[in-house]
Design a protein around this motif. Structure first.
Motif, short mmCIF file in Angstrom:
data_model
loop_
_atom_site.label_atom_id
_atom_site.label_comp_id
_atom_site.label_asym_id
_atom_site.label_seq_id
_atom_site.Cartn_x
_atom_site.Cartn_y
_atom_site.Cartn_z
N CYS A 10 16.32 13.81 -17.82
CA CYS A 10 15.32 12.78 -18.32
C CYS A 10 14.75 12.13 -17.04
O CYS A 10 15.17 12.55 -15.95
N HIS A 11 13.67 11.59 -17.00
CA HIS A 11 12.93 11.18 -15.90
C HIS A 11 13.09 9.71 -15.67
O HIS A 11 13.18 9.05 -16.73
N ARG A 12 13.34 9.22 -14.42
CA ARG A 12 13.47 7.63 -14.16
C ARG A 12 12.54 7.24 -13.14
O ARG A 12 12.35 8.20 -12.18
N ARG A 13 12.17 6.15 -13.19
CA ARG A 13 11.26 5.64 -12.27
C ARG A 13 11.98 4.53 -11.31
O ARG A 13 12.62 3.57 -11.70
N ILE A 14 12.24 5.07 -10.06
CA ILE A 14 12.79 4.45 -9.20
C ILE A 14 12.05 3.71 -8.15
O ILE A 14 11.14 4.04 -7.46
N PRO A 15 12.30 2.03 -8.10
CA PRO A 15 11.57 1.19 -7.02
C PRO A 15 12.01 1.80 -5.62
O PRO A 15 13.15 1.71 -5.44
N VAL A 16 10.85 1.99 -4.90
CA VAL A 16 11.27 2.40 -3.62
C VAL A 16 11.71 1.39 -2.84
O VAL A 16 12.94 1.68 -1.84
N GLU A 17 11.65 0.05 -3.05
CA GLU A 17 12.17 -0.81 -2.22
C GLU A 17 13.75 -1.02 -2.48
O GLU A 17 14.51 -1.70 -1.75
N ASP A 18 14.20 -0.22 -3.50
CA ASP A 18 15.89 -0.30 -3.84
C ASP A 18 16.42 0.60 -2.92
O ASP A 18 17.81 0.74 -3.09
N SER B 266 0.86 -1.02 0.13
CA SER B 266 0.03 0.13 0.03
C SER B 266 0.90 1.36 0.17
O SER B 266 0.48 2.46 -0.15
N ALA B 267 2.14 1.05 0.09
CA ALA B 267 3.09 2.34 0.21
C ALA B 267 3.20 2.64 -1.26
O ALA B 267 3.05 1.95 -1.98
N PRO B 268 3.89 3.93 -1.57
CA PRO B 268 4.40 4.21 -2.76
C PRO B 268 5.35 3.19 -3.19
O PRO B 268 6.34 3.09 -2.63
N ARG B 269 5.05 2.73 -4.55
CA ARG B 269 6.19 1.69 -4.86
C ARG B 269 7.21 2.38 -5.82
O ARG B 269 8.36 1.72 -5.99
N TYR B 270 6.91 3.53 -6.33
CA TYR B 270 8.18 4.29 -7.24
C TYR B 270 7.99 5.54 -6.80
O TYR B 270 7.33 6.23 -6.67
N LEU B 271 9.11 6.02 -7.14
CA LEU B 271 9.57 7.50 -7.09
C LEU B 271 9.74 8.02 -8.65
O LEU B 271 10.72 7.37 -9.30
N LEU B 272 9.22 8.88 -9.06
CA LEU B 272 9.83 9.36 -10.40
C LEU B 272 10.52 10.73 -10.25
O LEU B 272 10.47 11.55 -9.80
N VAL B 273 11.86 10.58 -10.58
CA VAL B 273 12.97 11.44 -10.42
C VAL B 273 13.44 12.03 -11.76
O VAL B 273 13.64 11.27 -12.70
#
Length: 202
Positions: free
Chosen positions: A107-115, A95-102
């Protein structure tokens, strides 16, 4: 899924298998359970539950961030209680945010929060310290703390640490990942210990 060796589990994870919860014995042929857990921890944030007759590796289990350590013979009610709490933790993670858009270097990158292991403040920028790389970009630490939510703790004005990545701590620092040290403010020590103990119980 069932695996008859630690190596087969690790090979399967490398090929894309993504377990939420892993039950491991310790006394196994070839790669034992503790070695399997160390390898798995580099590849996955799955909850680890040791189910074993080996008593003397409880503290080693803490080093790999085990969710629980059950001794054989297994009490069925205890086992069900631990699995229930593990599933609640999985649901909370999902239920927590799974990705950060950075946005970085144009350029934009989608970062997995679990990483993310921890975040470091660097002036007008932040540095994401992740399992395989570090990434610096413009962001306010306070905003990032709000976005990442309860799974992260502001242990120092310059650091935000992922609770699931913690492998140990003392009065001055928190250890994450493969031994990286993050500053722990003295005035936050008591608050951190209470919060982290509650996180482990949940």
């Amino acid at each position: 899924c069932e695996f008859d060796s630690g190596m087969k589990l690790i090979e399967s994870v490398k090929e894309g298998y993504r377990p939420d919860i892993v039950l491991l014995d310790i006394a196994m042929e070839g790669m034992d359970g503790m070695e399997t857990a160390r390898c798995l921890r580099k590849l996955s944030d799955a909850l680890l539950i040791f189910v074993t007759g080996v008593k003397d590796q409880v503290f080693d289990a803490f080093d790999v961030g085990a969710f629980h350590y059950l001794m054989k013979p297994i009490d069925e009610d205890k086992m069900l209680d631990v699995l229930k709490r593990a599933m609640q933790e999985v649901e909370k993670r999902q239920s927590a945010p799974r990705y950060l858009l950075v946005k970085t270097e144009g350029c934009h990158r989608r970062i997995p929060v679990e990483d993310i292991l921890y975040v470091e403040n660097n002036g007008r920028k932040v540095i994401l310290h992740m399992k395989t790389e570090c990434l610096e970009y413009y962001e306010r630490m306070n905003h990032l703390q709000e976005v990442l939510g309860d799974g992260f703790y502001r242990c120092h004005r310059g650091y935000l640490v992922a609770l699931s990545a913690i492998s140990g701590y003392d009065h001055e620092s928190i250890t994450v990942g493969q031994g990286e040290k993050v500053y722990l403010a003295k005035q936050k020590y008591s608050e951190f210990v209470k919060l982290y103990c509650r996180f482990l119980k949940e």
